[in-house]
Design a protein around this motif. Sequence first.
Motif, PDB file in Angstrom:
ATOM      1  N   ARG A  60      34.970  40.523 -16.525  1.00 35.20           N
ATOM      2  CA  ARG A  60      35.538  41.765 -16.227  1.00 35.20           C
ATOM      3  C   ARG A  60      35.835  42.471 -17.573  1.00 35.20           C
ATOM      4  O   ARG A  60      35.913  43.794 -17.508  1.00 35.20           O
ATOM      5  CB  ARG A  60      37.005  41.354 -15.382  1.00 35.20           C
ATOM      6  N   ASP A  61      36.302  41.699 -18.595  1.00 33.84           N
ATOM      7  CA  ASP A  61      36.621  42.636 -20.044  1.00 33.84           C
ATOM      8  C   ASP A  61      35.322  43.076 -20.669  1.00 33.84           C
ATOM      9  O   ASP A  61      35.428  44.251 -21.052  1.00 33.84           O
ATOM     10  CB  ASP A  61      37.593  41.826 -20.613  1.00 33.84           C
ATOM     11  N   THR A  62      34.353  42.290 -20.649  1.00 29.35           N
ATOM     12  CA  THR A  62      33.066  42.503 -21.569  1.00 29.35           C
ATOM     13  C   THR A  62      31.934  42.908 -20.632  1.00 29.35           C
ATOM     14  O   THR A  62      30.906  43.715 -21.348  1.00 29.35           O
ATOM     15  CB  THR A  62      32.762  41.361 -22.226  1.00 29.35           C
ATOM     16  N   ASP A  63      31.824  42.885 -19.497  1.00 29.62           N
ATOM     17  CA  ASP A  63      30.671  42.969 -18.515  1.00 29.62           C
ATOM     18  C   ASP A  63      30.770  44.004 -17.846  1.00 29.62           C
ATOM     19  O   ASP A  63      29.721  44.036 -16.799  1.00 29.62           O
ATOM     20  CB  ASP A  63      30.191  41.484 -18.060  1.00 29.62           C
ATOM     21  N   ARG A  64      32.058  44.837 -17.712  1.00 28.47           N
ATOM     22  CA  ARG A  64      32.143  45.915 -16.637  1.00 28.47           C
ATOM     23  C   ARG A  64      32.234  47.061 -17.566  1.00 28.47           C
ATOM     24  O   ARG A  64      33.192  47.379 -18.385  1.00 28.47           O
ATOM     25  CB  ARG A  64      33.372  45.585 -15.977  1.00 28.47           C
ATOM     26  N   TRP A  65      31.533  48.120 -17.174  1.00 26.78           N
ATOM     27  CA  TRP A  65      31.672  49.406 -17.956  1.00 26.78           C
ATOM     28  C   TRP A  65      31.803  50.532 -16.804  1.00 26.78           C
ATOM     29  O   TRP A  65      30.903  50.747 -16.220  1.00 26.78           O
ATOM     30  CB  TRP A  65      30.399  49.647 -18.626  1.00 26.78           C
ATOM     31  N   GLY A  66      33.097  51.022 -16.630  1.00 27.35           N
ATOM     32  CA  GLY A  66      33.263  51.794 -15.618  1.00 27.35           C
ATOM     33  C   GLY A  66      33.160  50.924 -14.173  1.00 27.35           C
ATOM     34  O   GLY A  66      33.714  50.193 -14.020  1.00 27.35           O
ATOM     35  N   ASP A  67      32.285  51.536 -13.381  1.00 28.42           N
ATOM     36  CA  ASP A  67      32.030  50.905 -12.060  1.00 28.42           C
ATOM     37  C   ASP A  67      30.650  50.201 -12.273  1.00 28.42           C
ATOM     38  O   ASP A  67      29.843  49.739 -11.211  1.00 28.42           O
ATOM     39  CB  ASP A  67      31.826  51.938 -10.992  1.00 28.42           C
ATOM     40  N   VAL A  68      30.211  49.880 -13.223  1.00 31.52           N
ATOM     41  CA  VAL A  68      28.906  49.253 -13.465  1.00 31.52           C
ATOM     42  C   VAL A  68      29.138  47.748 -14.336  1.00 31.52           C
ATOM     43  O   VAL A  68      29.726  47.670 -15.252  1.00 31.52           O
ATOM     44  CB  VAL A  68      27.817  50.042 -14.252  1.00 31.52           C
ATOM     45  N   TRP A  69      28.534  46.895 -13.583  1.00 26.93           N
ATOM     46  CA  TRP A  69      28.645  45.441 -13.967  1.00 26.93           C
ATOM     47  C   TRP A  69      27.216  44.982 -14.687  1.00 26.93           C
ATOM     48  O   TRP A  69      26.374  45.271 -14.092  1.00 26.93           O
ATOM     49  CB  TRP A  69      28.971  44.561 -12.758  1.00 26.93           C
ATOM     50  N   SER A  70      27.413  44.744 -16.075  1.00 24.99           N
ATOM     51  CA  SER A  70      26.058  44.466 -16.737  1.00 24.99           C
ATOM     52  C   SER A  70      26.250  43.019 -17.504  1.00 24.99           C
ATOM     53  O   SER A  70      27.228  43.067 -18.434  1.00 24.99           O
ATOM     54  CB  SER A  70      25.793  45.645 -17.655  1.00 24.99           C
ATOM     55  N   ALA A  71      25.491  42.064 -17.298  1.00 27.56           N
ATOM     56  CA  ALA A  71      25.560  41.034 -17.963  1.00 27.56           C
ATOM     57  C   ALA A  71      24.009  40.582 -18.389  1.00 27.56           C
ATOM     58  O   ALA A  71      23.110  40.264 -17.696  1.00 27.56           O
ATOM     59  CB  ALA A  71      26.161  39.816 -17.512  1.00 27.56           C
TER      60      ALA A  71
END
Length: 696
Positions: A60-71
Amino acid sequence: MLMRHPHPELQFAYKLPYGAVVTDRGVQFVVFSRSATAMRVLLYDKVDDREPNEIIEFDRDTDRWGDVWSAFVPGIGAGQLYHFQANGPYDPESGQWFDGNARLIDPFAKALAGCFQKSTDGIIRPPKCVVVDDHFDWEGDRHLRRPLSDTVIYETHVRGFTQSKSSRVKHSGTYLGLIEKLPYLQDLGVTAVELMPIHEFPILDIHGNQLERPNYWGYDPMAFFAPHRGYAHSKVPGAQVNEFKQMVKACHQAGIEVILDVVFNHTCEGNEHGPVLSFKGLENQVYYILNSGGGHYSNYSGCGNTFNGNHPISRELIFHCLRHWVHNYHIDGFRFDLASILSRDRYGNLMPNPPMVEMIAEDPMLADTKIIAEAWDAAGAYQVGSFGDLRWAEWNGRYRDDARRYWRGDEGLIGPMATRLAGSSDLYEHAGRAPYCSINFITSHDGFTLNDLVSYKDKHNQANGEEGRDGDNNNCSDNYGVEGPTRRKPLDRLRLRQLKNMMSTLLLSQGVPMIVMGDEVRRTQKGNNNAYCQDNDISWFDWKLVKKNEELFNFVRGLIKIRKHQPTLRRTRFLTGRPFDSRGVADVNWFSHLGLPFNWENPSGGLVCWLPAPAPADDPDGVGRDLLLLFNNTPETLQFNLPEQIRGIRWSQMIDTNGAAQADIFPEFDGPAAPANRRVELIYRSMQAFVADMPN
């Protein structure tokens, strides 16, 4: 000067910002969810695996940018199988449907693999998403960019076109099978195939959480960006991507454009009783139009839910999807199913200037594409004639109804039929639109086939399992005395004549004609006018009919050839009825069968239409000729007196729908001369057409 020599493989491709993005080192998984409290990607080794072999938790802290989840997941690539999984609030009464156990299809998945797996634990396991590499050797392929006014559309179903054993193709029912039948389409002369939905849909219909009757038509989308796995020959996950591209490339090489029927009005997730498969489990409140309380789905599609196309997030998805098909698959155009839903705001209200409709028309990345609206929806919106601007064409439902009723012999249809024949200016002349904004059709996938239109008074849908409640009751059809097939030769000749009448009207009208798969060879659905679930010989193209009904096939092929070579029939500006050439002749002239100017105040009897050749500005090659069209939709034989105004012109017969095989159409304009006495007899329910000799 620096000369450029582009490599054919290094063509423009459209990169999607969401989904599974392939890199040299691995795959970036990107997904939107505003309300999720946790996100996971489930990785599978095999299509049949029930459980993932690895679960990647988004931080949640590093892989979420606004409402976009990116891993980012290193060490994997094209062919990897996956699902998303999201935790979040579960409160159906307020429109929240998160389920931390649900296996979710990526809304931007480029391919799916496998089928729904039977559940013993209450968890729905939908087909798996496939990571796809977009690379493909297009060999320099480009969009054909044929003007819409020069287009002849053939609506077809990928599977149904070649699934019958009678097709005798190697790859029946597939994209590759369609390639094998391209010579047939070339011979017929059509310029574009309009494919019924090929984006992913459940192979079986979903009712509640149960998969039931076959979903043959495909109007139940599951993944907008992915070509349907069921139409691939190879069973390798993702093989449908390359096979579909092979089909598009082969169509272009054959001079045939590819138009997709796209369904952005609902999804297969249904209403509050339907399954959680994708959008529901990621952000239900964004992707669907809900009622004011949020607990129920607004149903403007008639299919349980309505996709919220004018929400900025959904709008972005639709634009990425259209660009993806145009630039990664070289698609030439789209037909938008129930397009009036695109005119509804986030609350379901119809908007006077819907941004989605305007943005599709103005998008520079879609500028080479044809855009066609089915300008109505299932909640009463009927926008035929008022959908968008010049860029938008429309399925002209008024044309269908007027043409059917005219040839059935209904009263009061001469005026409306003349208007349809001339391009439907009453619908499309406003706001700078053109005749080619009208997609003329008499039949479509939805309803009777052309053969059934003249063979049945009533629908016969018992095989659908809905006790005959489904399907339209207003078919404007007739059986002419016998319901269904007949051995009475006079009756069968009348039916054939009516088929020729309607095909002639369609191909001789201003606007853009659309023919339905098999109508040119009398394909029948045995009176079924809603064959959405009939994945069998009711729906499939029976290739034995090509030989059996060779007379009608040759007739339709001749009509298409006449149309393609006569700019007189493909005007880009509306006819005015005013003088326009050096002869002082009007661009369209109407007469009664007595040869007198037609009395529109008391319309009756036969109708004659004189279409002079276009002006040089609209006919730069100088191939246009004067055409004379004679219509008798009455139950009586009529004597037609050719008008005095055309006596100085030498005419040859071009069409006679009552003529025997090889005497019914003359596409080379080598038919017999018009009678010297200028009198032409037309048997009841028939038409003839004449072409003027080229001036010396």
